[in-house]
Design an enzyme around this catalytic site. Structure first.
Site, PDB file in Angstrom:
ATOM      1  N   LYS A  14      72.505  37.021  40.988  1.00  0.00           N
ATOM      2  CA  LYS A  14      71.212  37.054  40.279  1.00  0.00           C
ATOM      3  C   LYS A  14      70.059  36.589  41.166  1.00  0.00           C
ATOM      4  CE  LYS A  14      72.330  34.234  36.871  1.00  0.00           C
ATOM      5  NZ  LYS A  14      73.730  33.872  37.186  1.00  0.00           N
ATOM      6  N   ARG A  89      70.465  30.603  28.824  1.00  0.00           N
ATOM      7  CA  ARG A  89      71.896  30.437  29.072  1.00  0.00           C
ATOM      8  C   ARG A  89      72.654  30.043  27.807  1.00  0.00           C
ATOM      9  NH1 ARG A  89      71.624  29.005  34.968  1.00  0.00           N
ATOM     10  NH2 ARG A  89      73.691  28.682  35.773  1.00  0.00           N
ATOM     11  N   ARG A 134      76.505  23.499  48.617  1.00  0.00           N
ATOM     12  CA  ARG A 134      75.891  23.105  47.345  1.00  0.00           C
ATOM     13  C   ARG A 134      76.825  22.154  46.623  1.00  0.00           C
ATOM     14  NH1 ARG A 134      73.228  27.792  43.596  1.00  0.00           N
ATOM     15  NH2 ARG A 134      74.194  26.541  41.989  1.00  0.00           N
ATOM     16  N   ARG A 145      81.707  25.705  35.722  1.00  0.00           N
ATOM     17  CA  ARG A 145      80.552  26.580  35.531  1.00  0.00           C
ATOM     18  C   ARG A 145      80.971  27.895  34.893  1.00  0.00           C
ATOM     19  NH1 ARG A 145      77.636  27.546  40.666  1.00  0.00           N
ATOM     20  NH2 ARG A 145      75.822  27.898  39.383  1.00  0.00           N
TER      21      ARG A 145
HETATM   22  P1  AMP Z   1      72.084  27.976  38.757  1.00  0.00           P
HETATM   23  O1  AMP Z   1      71.524  27.773  40.111  1.00  0.00           O
HETATM   24  O2  AMP Z   1      71.302  28.951  37.929  1.00  0.00           O
HETATM   25  O3  AMP Z   1      73.541  28.301  38.769  1.00  0.00           O
HETATM   26  O4  AMP Z   1      71.957  26.558  37.986  1.00  0.00           O
HETATM   27  C1  AMP Z   1      72.545  25.378  38.498  1.00  0.00           C
HETATM   28  C2  AMP Z   1      72.735  24.368  37.373  1.00  0.00           C
HETATM   29  O5  AMP Z   1      71.492  24.051  36.770  1.00  0.00           O
HETATM   30  C3  AMP Z   1      73.610  24.851  36.214  1.00  0.00           C
HETATM   31  O6  AMP Z   1      74.980  24.702  36.480  1.00  0.00           O
HETATM   32  C4  AMP Z   1      73.120  23.934  35.095  1.00  0.00           C
HETATM   33  O7  AMP Z   1      73.633  22.636  35.224  1.00  0.00           O
HETATM   34  C5  AMP Z   1      71.630  23.872  35.362  1.00  0.00           C
HETATM   35  N1  AMP Z   1      70.882  24.967  34.674  1.00  0.00           N
HETATM   36  C6  AMP Z   1      70.168  25.969  35.247  1.00  0.00           C
HETATM   37  N2  AMP Z   1      69.626  26.777  34.323  1.00  0.00           N
HETATM   38  C7  AMP Z   1      70.017  26.274  33.119  1.00  0.00           C
HETATM   39  C8  AMP Z   1      69.806  26.667  31.772  1.00  0.00           C
HETATM   40  N3  AMP Z   1      69.088  27.752  31.459  1.00  0.00           N
HETATM   41  N4  AMP Z   1      70.375  25.908  30.802  1.00  0.00           N
HETATM   42  C9  AMP Z   1      71.086  24.805  31.085  1.00  0.00           C
HETATM   43  N5  AMP Z   1      71.337  24.385  32.330  1.00  0.00           N
HETATM   44  C10 AMP Z   1      70.808  25.109  33.346  1.00  0.00           C
END
Ligand code: AMP
Length: 188
Positions: A14, A89, A134, A145
């Site tokens: 994404k 999400r 990361r 996740r």
């Molecule tokens: P990502 O980089 O989009 O995978 O996000 C990394 C982490 O940020 C996720 O595993 C969540 O802990 C948090 N996070 C990001 N976006 C959201 C969301 N829309 N709702 C809840 N947690 C989020």
């Protein structure tokens, strides 16, 4: 205002595609993961609050995410469009997003869902963990996740299908091939 949601499980690509789409169409790329990571690295009060949750691969509370998104829309209310990457999400976030957009006299325009099978996702996430270091990409956290995705995020597919906003795009191939496929679904 064109509001595109780039949807898909962690590891679907994404982020990479959202950047390319935002650049091509002149829209604003909103990655809630990037926003949260920046808060964590700057050790802001919000960052300190979400650090442990993020590092364990669990979702941050809807309330915080909704606050963040409200502020993004308020600050950019003259933008031509948005590419949302990582939000919504949960079903609650999706419903709140609809309400929020009404306030800004707009709505979700399209949801593009990147489809990648689970085995490939795991492989990609492990490679990314090695390359980027990361903190939320250790094997256990990756599994968390994916569980969070299945439990909270996947049900959004039905929500957007019912609204006739969802289009599936195969998320396998080169970055450019997938980008071309995504662009075919975006009105010029
Ligand atoms: P990502 O980089 O989009 O995978 O996000 C990394 C982490 O940020 C996720 O595993 C969540 O802990 C948090 N996070 C990001 N976006 C959201 C969301 N829309 N709702 C809840 N947690 C989020």
């Amino acid at each position: 205002m064109f509001n595109l949601i780039l949807f898909g499980p962690p590891g679907a690509g994404k982020g990479t595609q959202a950047i390319k789409i935002a650049e091509k169409y002149g829209w604003i790329h909103v990655s809630t993961g990037d926003i949260l990571r920046s808060e964590v690295s700057q050790e802001t009060p919000l960052g300190l609050k979400v650090k442990a949750v993020m590092e364990s691969g669990i979702l941050v509370s809807d309330e915080l995410l909704i606050e963040i998104m409200e502020s993004v829309f308020r600050k950019n209310n003259t933008a031509g469009g948005f590419v949302l990457d990582g939000f919504p999400r949960t079903l609650n976030q999706a419903k709140e997003l609809d309400r929020m957009l009404v306030k800004f006299a707009t709505k979700v325009s399209l949801v593009l869902s990147l489809d990648v099978d689970e085995e490939e996702l795991l492989k990609r996430l492990l490679v990314r963990a090695l390359n980027q270091g990361r903190k939320d990409d250790t094997e256990e956290v990756i599994k968390n996740r994916l569980v969070q995705y299945h439990k909270h995020t996947k049900p959004l597919i039905e929500y957007y299908e019912a609204k006739k906003l969802l289009k599936n795009v195969r998320g396998v191939g080169t970055v450019d091939e997938i980008f071309t496929e995504l662009c075919k679904s975006i009105p010029e």
